[in-house]
Design a protein around this motif. Sequence first.
Motif, PDB file in Angstrom:
ATOM      1  N   PHE A  17      10.760   0.457   3.081  1.00 37.30           N
ATOM      2  CA  PHE A  17       9.359   0.836   3.085  1.00 37.30           C
ATOM      3  C   PHE A  17       8.568  -0.113   2.198  1.00 37.30           C
ATOM      4  O   PHE A  17       9.058  -0.563   1.164  1.00 37.30           O
ATOM      5  N   ASP A  18       7.363  -0.399   2.595  1.00 37.64           N
ATOM      6  CA  ASP A  18       6.433  -1.197   1.800  1.00 37.64           C
ATOM      7  C   ASP A  18       5.580  -0.196   1.023  1.00 37.64           C
ATOM      8  O   ASP A  18       4.621   0.357   1.549  1.00 37.64           O
ATOM      9  N   TYR A  19       5.972   0.076  -0.223  1.00 41.20           N
ATOM     10  CA  TYR A  19       5.304   1.104  -1.012  1.00 41.20           C
ATOM     11  C   TYR A  19       3.999   0.594  -1.622  1.00 41.20           C
ATOM     12  O   TYR A  19       4.004  -0.417  -2.324  1.00 41.20           O
ATOM     13  N   PRO A  20       2.894   1.303  -1.374  1.00 33.65           N
ATOM     14  CA  PRO A  20       1.635   0.912  -2.036  1.00 33.65           C
ATOM     15  C   PRO A  20       1.715   1.221  -3.536  1.00 33.65           C
ATOM     16  O   PRO A  20       2.405   2.144  -3.953  1.00 33.65           O
ATOM     17  N   ALA A  21       1.001   0.432  -4.318  1.00 31.31           N
ATOM     18  CA  ALA A  21       1.034   0.606  -5.770  1.00 31.31           C
ATOM     19  C   ALA A  21       0.330   1.891  -6.215  1.00 31.31           C
ATOM     20  O   ALA A  21       0.700   2.501  -7.211  1.00 31.31           O
ATOM     21  N   ASP A  22      -0.687   2.311  -5.483  1.00 34.96           N
ATOM     22  CA  ASP A  22      -1.458   3.494  -5.835  1.00 34.96           C
ATOM     23  C   ASP A  22      -0.679   4.761  -5.449  1.00 34.96           C
ATOM     24  O   ASP A  22      -0.311   4.946  -4.285  1.00 34.96           O
ATOM     25  N   ILE A  23      -0.426   5.634  -6.424  1.00 34.54           N
ATOM     26  CA  ILE A  23       0.362   6.850  -6.199  1.00 34.54           C
ATOM     27  C   ILE A  23      -0.306   7.769  -5.175  1.00 34.54           C
ATOM     28  O   ILE A  23       0.369   8.331  -4.305  1.00 34.54           O
ATOM     29  N   ARG A  82       0.371   8.439   2.536  1.00 32.60           N
ATOM     30  CA  ARG A  82       1.142   7.784   3.603  1.00 32.60           C
ATOM     31  C   ARG A  82       2.466   8.499   3.858  1.00 32.60           C
ATOM     32  O   ARG A  82       2.903   8.603   4.995  1.00 32.60           O
ATOM     33  N   ALA A  83       3.104   8.961   2.791  1.00 31.37           N
ATOM     34  CA  ALA A  83       4.381   9.656   2.948  1.00 31.37           C
ATOM     35  C   ALA A  83       4.202  10.961   3.720  1.00 31.37           C
ATOM     36  O   ALA A  83       4.993  11.278   4.609  1.00 31.37           O
ATOM     37  N   ARG A  84       3.154  11.726   3.381  1.00 29.35           N
ATOM     38  CA  ARG A  84       2.884  12.971   4.107  1.00 29.35           C
ATOM     39  C   ARG A  84       2.538  12.708   5.566  1.00 29.35           C
ATOM     40  O   ARG A  84       2.963  13.430   6.449  1.00 29.35           O
ATOM     41  N   GLY A  85       1.775  11.662   5.816  1.00 32.38           N
ATOM     42  CA  GLY A  85       1.347  11.343   7.170  1.00 32.38           C
ATOM     43  C   GLY A  85       2.325  10.483   7.946  1.00 32.38           C
ATOM     44  O   GLY A  85       2.086  10.144   9.093  1.00 32.38           O
ATOM     45  N   ARG A  86       3.459  10.134   7.315  1.00 34.45           N
ATOM     46  CA  ARG A  86       4.477   9.285   7.939  1.00 34.45           C
ATOM     47  C   ARG A  86       3.889   7.983   8.456  1.00 34.45           C
ATOM     48  O   ARG A  86       4.196   7.534   9.548  1.00 34.45           O
ATOM     49  N   THR A  87       3.011   7.389   7.651  1.00 36.30           N
ATOM     50  CA  THR A  87       2.377   6.137   8.041  1.00 36.30           C
ATOM     51  C   THR A  87       2.778   4.985   7.121  1.00 36.30           C
ATOM     52  O   THR A  87       2.048   4.021   6.990  1.00 36.30           O
ATOM     53  N   MET A  88       3.939   5.109   6.502  1.00 39.17           N
ATOM     54  CA  MET A  88       4.431   4.044   5.630  1.00 39.17           C
ATOM     55  C   MET A  88       4.746   2.815   6.474  1.00 39.17           C
ATOM     56  O   MET A  88       5.326   2.920   7.548  1.00 39.17           O
ATOM     57  N   ASN A  89       4.367   1.647   5.980  1.00 41.58           N
ATOM     58  CA  ASN A  89       4.717   0.401   6.642  1.00 41.58           C
ATOM     59  C   ASN A  89       6.129   0.008   6.233  1.00 41.58           C
ATOM     60  O   ASN A  89       6.679   0.551   5.278  1.00 41.58           O
ATOM     61  N   ILE A  90       6.716  -0.941   6.965  1.00 40.65           N
ATOM     62  CA  ILE A  90       8.046  -1.419   6.601  1.00 40.65           C
ATOM     63  C   ILE A  90       7.974  -2.858   6.119  1.00 40.65           C
ATOM     64  O   ILE A  90       7.026  -3.582   6.400  1.00 40.65           O
ATOM     65  N   GLU A  91       8.997  -3.228   5.384  1.00 42.28           N
ATOM     66  CA  GLU A  91       9.127  -4.588   4.870  1.00 42.28           C
ATOM     67  C   GLU A  91      10.562  -5.040   5.158  1.00 42.28           C
ATOM     68  O   GLU A  91      11.500  -4.251   5.012  1.00 42.28           O
ATOM     69  N   LEU A  92      10.724  -6.287   5.581  1.00 44.60           N
ATOM     70  CA  LEU A  92      12.052  -6.839   5.828  1.00 44.60           C
ATOM     71  C   LEU A  92      12.469  -7.682   4.632  1.00 44.60           C
ATOM     72  O   LEU A  92      11.727  -8.543   4.174  1.00 44.60           O
ATOM     73  N   MET A  93      13.676  -7.425   4.130  1.00 50.67           N
ATOM     74  CA  MET A  93      14.226  -8.184   3.019  1.00 50.67           C
ATOM     75  C   MET A  93      15.423  -8.978   3.564  1.00 50.67           C
ATOM     76  O   MET A  93      16.457  -8.388   3.890  1.00 50.67           O
ATOM     77  N   PRO A  94      15.266 -10.305   3.719  1.00 51.72           N
ATOM     78  CA  PRO A  94      16.343 -11.116   4.318  1.00 51.72           C
ATOM     79  C   PRO A  94      17.674 -10.941   3.592  1.00 51.72           C
ATOM     80  O   PRO A  94      17.717 -10.827   2.366  1.00 51.72           O
TER      81      PRO A  94
END
Length: 135
Positions: free
Chosen positions: A97-103, A109-121
Amino acid sequence: MAANASQIAALREQGKQPAAWVLVSFIGRIANEDNGFTVYARPDRDYDWRWTVGLDLIAFARRGQAVAASLKAIRNERPKSLSLWDVDRKSGAGVYFDYPADIAELCKRARGRTMNIELMPWFSWQEREFLKMGF
């Protein structure tokens, strides 16, 4: 559900789970399939991924396939781990997950299931080990 997912869901209902990772193929049949725990999905369809909770998953895709929405849907169900293997480039990446800095934004986003993803090679040694397994 994606093809073959129902057998894993039935196993989960019995309190069991695959001992190794589950392969999620967006490319069809995978050479040297492991233990039969391969799920076949199409990136242009929506599936029920709830059966993935707590499992180790590796998704197989080809360069240019639009799998981001599917990976995000899978990641939202909280598998133990999720990786992406690019069969054309022969490279892997962890899906996080690409976690936003703002709590407050994170909670929203967590409640709305709208978290973005991030790929870590993956590291090159991880890719070499994976290739040794026949993929």
